[in-house]
Design an enzyme around this catalytic site. Structure first.
Site, short mmCIF file in Angstrom:
data_model
loop_
_atom_site.label_atom_id
_atom_site.label_comp_id
_atom_site.label_asym_id
_atom_site.label_seq_id
_atom_site.Cartn_x
_atom_site.Cartn_y
_atom_site.Cartn_z
N CYS A 111 0.81 -1.22 0.00
CA CYS A 111 0.00 0.00 0.00
C CYS A 111 0.84 1.27 0.00
CB CYS A 111 -0.94 0.00 1.20
SG CYS A 111 -1.95 -1.49 1.31
N HIS A 247 -3.49 6.93 2.08
CA HIS A 247 -3.91 5.61 1.60
C HIS A 247 -5.31 5.32 2.12
CE1 HIS A 247 -4.25 1.43 0.79
NE2 HIS A 247 -4.06 1.06 2.05
N ASN A 277 -10.16 -0.38 -0.51
CA ASN A 277 -8.71 -0.34 -0.38
C ASN A 277 -8.10 -0.92 -1.66
OD1 ASN A 277 -6.00 -0.90 0.18
ND2 ASN A 277 -6.38 -1.60 2.25
#
Length: 320
Positions: A111, A247, A277
């Site tokens: 990520c 993020h 996500n």
């Protein structure tokens, strides 16, 4: 010279899967997902590919930068879910774009991948080695999750985001990145086991496994600290920042970071409600969204921050 973002782009799969849709295939509900994550939907690939989404995002970024692919010096692709082990995703992009002059490589920082790529671009430009760089975060996470595990499958989505980075007098002011491999197994996904004429291992769990509480604790401690460190390097305070683009893992995490930085939630735009996500794609997709919505003005100071598996984290303070 500094690395300045001069064009952005993004691409999402056409299939939008709402929480109610998921409730038909796994034991969950819209209320359960929203209350714990802030996610209402995610986009999932059907006939799209990681490379195809990355290519579309890259073309948009190049168009906004008014740059031909042949001008690129370097392509960096961040992904944990490329279509192939070989050739690298970055080389597929080079081929698809016709970026004949560019060098190309992939990096894997989960990520945090887009931030690691941006920080690398900053270093290349400061060294004088390259002047025009394409960075891409692209993921097809739907192939890495167990669609019977409601604790993970509801969290993730597919997509790609890209940015063209150019040498300029203004741009990235400061960067921070780090890793804590000792805690890495709190978010893990097994690879292929070794099977050859001399040894044979049984395959483990091939899907993403996560200790959500540990990841949450890591994020709410590490992200504010890394943002503060980057701001200090840049000689700025949180009050000087127009937008914090984090993020998109979980609404609770983003709200906790805002609180720890003592900044209003309006400074922390989100796309996780619609996208979930997307690992390395989250930050560049969000960046492209706020750019296309005209929420960024030339001269604005913004923060980009990624965090996730590894455990890894990255942060950049830059002038738009």
């Amino acid at each position: 010279m500094r690395a300045r973002i001069c064009g952005t782009g993004s691409c999402l799969p056409k299939l939008r899967v709402a929480n109610d849709d998921l409730s038909k295939v796994v034991d969950t509900s819209d209320a359960w997902i929203r209350s714990r994550t802030g996610i209402a939907a995610r986009h999932i690939v059907t006939d799209e590919t990681t490379a195809g989404m990355a290519l579309e995002a890259a073309k948009q970024a190049l168009a906004e930068a008014d740059m031909r692919p042949e001008e690129l010096d370097l392509i960096i692709a961040a992904s944990v879910s490329a279509d192939r082990i070989l050739p690298p995703l970055s080389c597929e992009l080079q081929s698809g774009l016709g970026a004949v002059r560019a060098s190309a490589y992939d990096l894997c920082a989960a990520c945090s991948g887009f931030l690691f790529a941006l920080n690398a671009a900053q270093a290349y430009i400061q060294s004088g080695m390259f002047q025009k760089i394409l960075i891409v975060g692209a993921e097809t996470l739907s192939k890495l999750v167990d669609w019977s595990d409601r604790s993970t499958c509801v969290l993730f989505g597919d997509g790609a985001g890209a940015a063209v980075v150019c040498a300029d007098e203004e741009g990235v002011l400061a960067t921070v990145q780090g890793s804590d491999g000792a805690r890495g197994m709190v978010l893990a996904c097994e690879g292929r086991p070794v099977n050859n004429p001399y040894v044979r291992h049984e395959a483990g769990n091939p899907y993403v496994q996560m200790n959500g509480q540990e990841v949450y604790r890591f994020a709410v401690r590490t992200v504010p600290a890394s943002v503060q460190e980057a701001l200090q390097k840049a000689g700025l305070a949180p009050e000087d920042i127009s937008l914090f683009l984090l993020h998109q893992a979980n609404r609770r995490i983003i709200e906790a970071v805002a609180k720890r930085l003592a900044q209003p939630p309006e400074k922390f735009p989100m796309c996780l409600e619609e996208c979930g996500n997307m690992s390395a794609a989250s930050v560049p997709v969000l960046l492209d969204r706020v750019n296309k919505e005209k929420k960024l003005k030339k001269g604005d100071k913004i923060v980009l921050a990624g965090f996730g598996a590894g455990l890894t984290w990255g942060c950049a303070v830059l002038v738009w």
